[in-house]
Design a protein around this motif. Structure first.
Motif, PDB file in Angstrom:
ATOM      1  N   ARG A   1      58.214  75.034  44.501  1.00 55.05           N
ATOM      2  CA  ARG A   1      58.763  74.057  45.440  1.00 55.05           C
ATOM      3  C   ARG A   1      58.897  72.690  44.773  1.00 55.05           C
ATOM      4  O   ARG A   1      59.863  71.962  45.022  1.00 55.05           O
ATOM      5  CB  ARG A   1      57.883  73.980  46.679  1.00 55.05           C
ATOM      6  CG  ARG A   1      58.131  75.157  47.639  1.00 55.05           C
ATOM      7  CD  ARG A   1      57.242  75.113  48.837  1.00 55.05           C
ATOM      8  NE  ARG A   1      57.669  76.100  49.841  1.00 55.05           N
ATOM      9  CZ  ARG A   1      56.894  76.576  50.793  1.00 55.05           C
ATOM     10  NH1 ARG A   1      55.632  76.162  50.896  1.00 55.05           N
ATOM     11  NH2 ARG A   1      57.353  77.456  51.663  1.00 55.05           N
ATOM     12  N   ALA A   2      57.954  72.374  43.903  1.00 52.23           N
ATOM     13  CA  ALA A   2      58.068  71.126  43.141  1.00 52.23           C
ATOM     14  C   ALA A   2      59.294  71.171  42.230  1.00 52.23           C
ATOM     15  O   ALA A   2      60.032  70.178  42.079  1.00 52.23           O
ATOM     16  CB  ALA A   2      56.800  70.899  42.319  1.00 52.23           C
TER      17      ALA A   2
ATOM     18  N   ILE B   1      61.201  81.181  43.672  1.00 55.65           N
ATOM     19  CA  ILE B   1      60.578  81.182  45.006  1.00 55.65           C
ATOM     20  C   ILE B   1      60.740  82.547  45.665  1.00 55.65           C
ATOM     21  O   ILE B   1      59.817  83.063  46.309  1.00 55.65           O
ATOM     22  CB  ILE B   1      61.189  80.062  45.869  1.00 55.65           C
ATOM     23  CG1 ILE B   1      60.706  78.690  45.361  1.00 55.65           C
ATOM     24  CG2 ILE B   1      60.834  80.236  47.337  1.00 55.65           C
ATOM     25  CD1 ILE B   1      61.408  77.513  46.007  1.00 55.65           C
ATOM     26  N   ALA B   2      61.919  83.161  45.495  1.00 53.90           N
ATOM     27  CA  ALA B   2      62.149  84.487  46.072  1.00 53.90           C
ATOM     28  C   ALA B   2      61.141  85.489  45.517  1.00 53.90           C
ATOM     29  O   ALA B   2      60.544  86.290  46.264  1.00 53.90           O
ATOM     30  CB  ALA B   2      63.574  84.947  45.778  1.00 53.90           C
TER      31      ALA B   2
ATOM     32  N   ASP C   1      48.427  84.391  41.057  1.00 47.63           N
ATOM     33  CA  ASP C   1      48.153  83.159  41.805  1.00 47.63           C
ATOM     34  C   ASP C   1      49.385  82.796  42.616  1.00 47.63           C
ATOM     35  O   ASP C   1      50.129  81.852  42.284  1.00 47.63           O
ATOM     36  CB  ASP C   1      47.782  82.045  40.827  1.00 47.63           C
ATOM     37  CG  ASP C   1      47.144  80.850  41.531  1.00 47.63           C
ATOM     38  OD1 ASP C   1      47.238  80.791  42.775  1.00 47.63           O
ATOM     39  OD2 ASP C   1      46.578  79.992  40.836  1.00 47.63           O
ATOM     40  N   GLY C   2      49.636  83.539  43.699  1.00 46.38           N
ATOM     41  CA  GLY C   2      50.850  83.369  44.481  1.00 46.38           C
ATOM     42  C   GLY C   2      50.979  82.018  45.124  1.00 46.38           C
ATOM     43  O   GLY C   2      52.062  81.422  45.137  1.00 46.38           O
ATOM     44  N   ALA C   3      49.877  81.495  45.674  1.00 44.87           N
ATOM     45  CA  ALA C   3      49.941  80.208  46.371  1.00 44.87           C
ATOM     46  C   ALA C   3      50.300  79.078  45.400  1.00 44.87           C
ATOM     47  O   ALA C   3      51.139  78.225  45.695  1.00 44.87           O
ATOM     48  CB  ALA C   3      48.609  79.915  47.047  1.00 44.87           C
ATOM     49  N   GLU C   4      49.663  79.076  44.229  1.00 39.27           N
ATOM     50  CA  GLU C   4      49.973  78.048  43.227  1.00 39.27           C
ATOM     51  C   GLU C   4      51.407  78.204  42.718  1.00 39.27           C
ATOM     52  O   GLU C   4      52.097  77.211  42.470  1.00 39.27           O
ATOM     53  CB  GLU C   4      48.983  78.146  42.066  1.00 39.27           C
ATOM     54  CG  GLU C   4      49.232  77.177  40.917  1.00 39.27           C
ATOM     55  CD  GLU C   4      49.065  75.704  41.294  1.00 39.27           C
ATOM     56  OE1 GLU C   4      49.351  74.850  40.444  1.00 39.27           O
ATOM     57  OE2 GLU C   4      48.644  75.415  42.438  1.00 39.27           O
ATOM     58  N   ALA C   5      51.855  79.459  42.581  1.00 43.02           N
ATOM     59  CA  ALA C   5      53.232  79.698  42.133  1.00 43.02           C
ATOM     60  C   ALA C   5      54.221  79.084  43.109  1.00 43.02           C
ATOM     61  O   ALA C   5      55.186  78.408  42.704  1.00 43.02           O
ATOM     62  CB  ALA C   5      53.482  81.195  41.981  1.00 43.02           C
ATOM     63  N   VAL C   6      54.019  79.292  44.411  1.00 42.96           N
ATOM     64  CA  VAL C   6      54.927  78.738  45.411  1.00 42.96           C
ATOM     65  C   VAL C   6      54.909  77.218  45.361  1.00 42.96           C
ATOM     66  O   VAL C   6      55.951  76.561  45.449  1.00 42.96           O
ATOM     67  CB  VAL C   6      54.564  79.256  46.810  1.00 42.96           C
ATOM     68  CG1 VAL C   6      55.346  78.511  47.889  1.00 42.96           C
ATOM     69  CG2 VAL C   6      54.823  80.754  46.911  1.00 42.96           C
TER      70      VAL C   6
END
Length: 850
Positions: free
Chosen positions: A661-662, A683-684, A652-657
């Motif tokens: 960021r939070a 993030i990297a 789940d890349g989008a949720e991970a980012v």
């Protein structure tokens, strides 16, 4: 007389003249002429060589060398008289003095003297009459270090340079009856032929006569065991006379002095001394035991000579037998005794010369049992101000009961006991300090260290473990030391690391559980980012036992949490998880919601490492909620970073980012650079999964920079590994990627961080595989063994995939089997990588494996 002695000693040892000539380097013809006497008179160095070849010691050697020297000078005086010279010094009473041989009053040399090559060379350079200038050497050092042996050995070696005699006097400076300068002057004048009735009264008159008698002569004077300047200044020689002084003090205030400060012998020289006294064959038979024995003696020549003499007196003993007896520190000083040789009397003399306050400090420092210490704890132990502490410290240094180590890594002056002196200090503490006084002194000193550790911890900018409870009363820190701890926290912890470990043990044994717990918890973050996990485990285990003994349930939960994390870093994942679960339960029972949330966070992180992603996500999400409620914002940011890692693993890349960021926002809001660095690294990794290579590189570089700024070596290496993986995604940067990964691997190897090293080896193997580098497969196989041995399935699967690619390139038949093994693991873990491998395994016309 001399010829008779030479013949008697030679025949007693059953030596022919030829054999003695070979041993001594003196021609057999010369030996025959000397034995016939009186025509042949030997030179002093010839006499010394013959005495050594005949193995003469003690009184026999003194008698033999005295007779030889007397014969030489009688012969020399006769030649001087025949030449018509009034005397070799040109003085008015030269005829009277030339008629008698010059005084040779040095004690016998030690035939088994070893080492000290640099010191002897310096003494020769300074004392050589041909050099000119001041010729005064002071050999200083602690009791038993060999000051007297060096002075006498140097005197014998320098004998040919001083043909007009060598004088020796003991000043008894550290005894209860030091020699008065007037007494010593009288002794030296008698050696020079002045009748007792002709001795003038008073120090000044005698000193003047001594200078007159020595004028124009080449004489060496050895003054042994000076207590201070007062004993030496009236005896300073006339021009042309050289002097060696031994003293515990360096006496650097004497005019023209060259100070030689003696240290314990290095292991090689100490073993050589052991072999010369106890027997070379015995040492060759047990080399490891011999080295251990001299190490236990601390390289102190007197101690080594004692144990060697004991071995020589007991030829049936193995060296290891005596070594075992000496390992018991409680009885080591008792074992360091043979006949009238002993280590303890010298220490007793020095101790008895201390003022009462300094003697008390000496005993208290012995109980403290730290390997080294700065200046401020002396005052803390006394319960006095800095001035009193500084005065006591100077007195201990002057008595040579302490060694000055110079500045430590943080720039603080640092001191320590010699290993043998430490034992005596500990004896004094047990004999003279009652328990209540000792506990109070230890509490003051350990509390001071804890206050400084907290100051350093506040400036580390790395808050991962949260083990230190500061709710109790605080001890004021020494202001100068506090400034150092705040300005150079990493260096301060590095300098105090061993002392903190010793203090945790001492506090645990004394019932100061809260201080033991505080010291252990306060240094945990430093130990973590420097990779000192074995040390951290030991101090946490000690503090845990102390908390249990004291019934401190909250402290027990906290130490369990720290120990669980430590075990994870030491690759004991099952043991770590077990302790973390126990810490969570105990914290909840003790009414510590923040501690329970922190335990849950670490459980989730560990589950994520081994690929148990559903459980990991559940634990981490719960921990985020609980940490937010308890106001643990920094810990919340790091937990969000761990959650982002798990989400990335789940695909789940989008949720991970979004989560990462939070995490970064929370970390910035509370100014926590450690949490910011963790978020940037996460993030990297997430960007890399999404194919945003350059964005991943930027985030990884920021993470490296942040970890490096706070001195977190392990964090820096982990972020460098991520950066290397990001660089490798661009084919033209493969070489750069390998360099970055190589530096990361070196950091992990230096710190003994096997997990990080194995993971970097895996990354390097993947990069090398793309570049068709030789040895890539071997590197991957090494990594696979590690993940297999430590039961880390997710990384085993990743390594199988890399090895399958290597097999495909080589045309090896096991490529499909390797992919199938990886597929099974990913499928069991419920990871999306299983679907990708299923597609690779499917052949045309077949369906993918379930």
């Amino acid at each position: 007389m001399f010829g008779t002695l030479l013949r008697r000693h030679r025949l007693r040892r059953q030596l022919t003249q030829e054999t003695l000539a070979e041993r001594s380097g003196v021609s057999s013809r010369s030996i025959r002429e000397m034995e016939r006497g009186p025509g042949r008179s030997p030179r002093p160095q010839t006499v010394e060589r013959l005495a050594t070849a005949l193995e003469l010691t003690g009184d026999e050697r003194a008698e033999f060398t005295g007779a030889g020297h007397a014969l030489f000078w009688a012969s020399r005086s006769g030649r001087a008289g025949r030449s018509g010279r009034p005397g070799h010094d040109g003085s008015p009473d030269g005829d009277a003095r030339a008629a008698d041989p010059p005084p040779w009053r040095l004690p016998a040399d030690l035939p088994d003297f070893v080492g000290r090559g640099e010191e002897l060379a310096l003494a020769h350079k300074v004392l050589d009459p041909a050099v000119g200038g001041a010729r005064l050497v002071v050999a200083s050092g602690p009791p038993g270090v060999g000051k007297t042996a060096l002075a006498i050995h140097a005197g014998h070696r320098l004998a040919p340079l001083f043909p007009d005699g060598q004088l020796y006097a003991r000043l008894r400076g550290v005894t209860g009856d030091p020699a008065d300068p007037a007494e010593t002057l009288a002794q030296l004048l008698r050696m020079l032929g002045v009748d007792g009735s002709a001795l003038p009264a008073g120090v000044d008159a005698r000193a003047g006569l001594l200078r007159t008698r020595l004028a124009g002569r080449r004489v060496l004077i050895v003054l042994d065991d000076a207590g201070g300047y007062r004993q030496v200044e009236p005896l300073l020689p006339a021009e042309g006379v050289a002097m060696i002084v031994t003293s515990r003090l360096p006496l650097t205030g004497l005019p023209g002095v060259t100070a030689i400060d003696l240290r314990p012998l290095p292991d090689t020289a100490a073993v050589d001394l052991l072999a010369r006294v106890a027997g070379a064959e015995r040492v060759r038979a047990e080399p490891a035991a011999a080295t251990e024995l001299v190490t236990v003696c601390g390289g102190l020549p007197l101690a080594v000579r004692i144990v060697a003499a004991r071995l020589a007196a007991r030829p049936h003993w193995a060296i290891g037998t005596l070594t075992e007896r000496l390992t018991d520190e409680r009885h080591r000083l008792d074992e360091l005794r043979h006949g009238d040789l002993a280590v303890r009397p010298g220490l007793q003399l020095a101790y008895r010369g201390l003022t009462p306050a300094t003697a008390r400090v000496f005993a208290l420092l012995g109980g403290l049992d730290v390997p080294s210490f700065p200046e401020w704890p002396v005052a803390a132990l006394l319960g006095a101000g800095p001035a009193a502490g500084a005065a006591a410290l100077e007195e201990l240094l002057d008595a040579r009961l302490l060694d000055d180590l110079g500045p430590d890594r943080a720039g603080q002056a640092r001191y320590r006991f010699h290993a043998v002196t430490q034992l005596y200090a500990r004896e004094r503490r047990e004999a003279e300090i009652d328990r209540s006084e000792w506990v109070a002194a230890l509490a003051r000193a350990a509390g001071g260290w804890l206050a400084l550790a907290r100051r350093a911890q506040d400036h580390l900018h790395s808050d991962r473990f949260h083990l230190d409870d500061r709710s109790g009363p605080q001890v004021a820190a020494d202001p100068r030391a506090a400034a150092v701890a705040a300005r150079r926290p990493v260096e301060w912890f590095e300098a105090e690391r061993e002392s903190i470990a010793a203090l945790v043990q001492a506090c645990a044994e004394t019932g100061l559980a809260a201080t033991a717990r505080g010291l252990a918890g306060c240094g945990a973050d430093f130990h973590d980012f420097q990779g000192y996990y074995d040390d951290l485990r030991r101090i946490l285990e000690t503090a845990l036992a102390a908390c249990r003994q004291a019934g401190d349930r909250l402290g027990e939960a906290t130490m369990l949490r720290g120990l669980g994390n430590c075990l994870v870093e030491l690759d004991d994942l099952d043991g770590g998880l077990s302790m973390l679960h126990a810490a969570h339960v105990l914290a909840e029972r003790a009414g510590d919601p923040a501690g329970a949330a922190l335990s849950r966070r670490h459980v989730g992180f560990t589950l994520g490492l081994v690929g148990r992603l559903d459980e990991a996500e559940a634990e981490l999400r719960a921990a985020v909620r609980e940490l937010r409620l308890t106001g643990q914002r920094s810990a919340e940011a790091v937990t969000l970073a761990s959650l982002g890692f798990v989400l990335r693993q789940r695909g789940d890349g989008a949720e991970a980012v979004r989560v990462l960021r939070a995490a970064s926002l929370v970390a910035r809001s509370c100014g926590d650079r450690f949490a910011q660095a963790c978020a940037a690294r996460g993030i990297a990794g997430a960007f890399l999964v999404q194919g945003r290579v350059q964005a991943a590189q930027r985030a990884a570089r920021r993470s490296v920079t942040l970890f490096d700024e706070i001195g977190d070596v392990i964090g820096t290496a982990q972020s460098m590994r991520v950066l290397g993986e990001a660089l490798a995604r661009e084919p033209h940067r493969g070489a750069e990627a390998e360099r970055v990964l190589g530096r990361a691997a070196a950091l992990f190897r230096e710190r003994g961080h096997t997990w990080g090293f194995a993971l970097t080896e895996l990354s390097l193997g993947e990069v090398e595989l793309v570049r068709d580098a030789e040895g890539a497969a071997d590197r991957l196989h090494r990594s696979l063994r590690y993940w297999t041995d430590n039961q880390v399935p997710v990384l085993r699967a990743r390594t199988f995939v890399a090895l399958a690619s290597a097999a495909e390139r080589a045309g090896a038949p096991d490529a499909r089997e390797l992919l199938a093994s990886a597929h099974r693991i990913y499928r069991e873990l419920g990871m999306p990588a299983a679907d990708e491998l299923a597609a690779r395994l499917a052949t045309p016309g077949e369906t993918a494996p379930p």
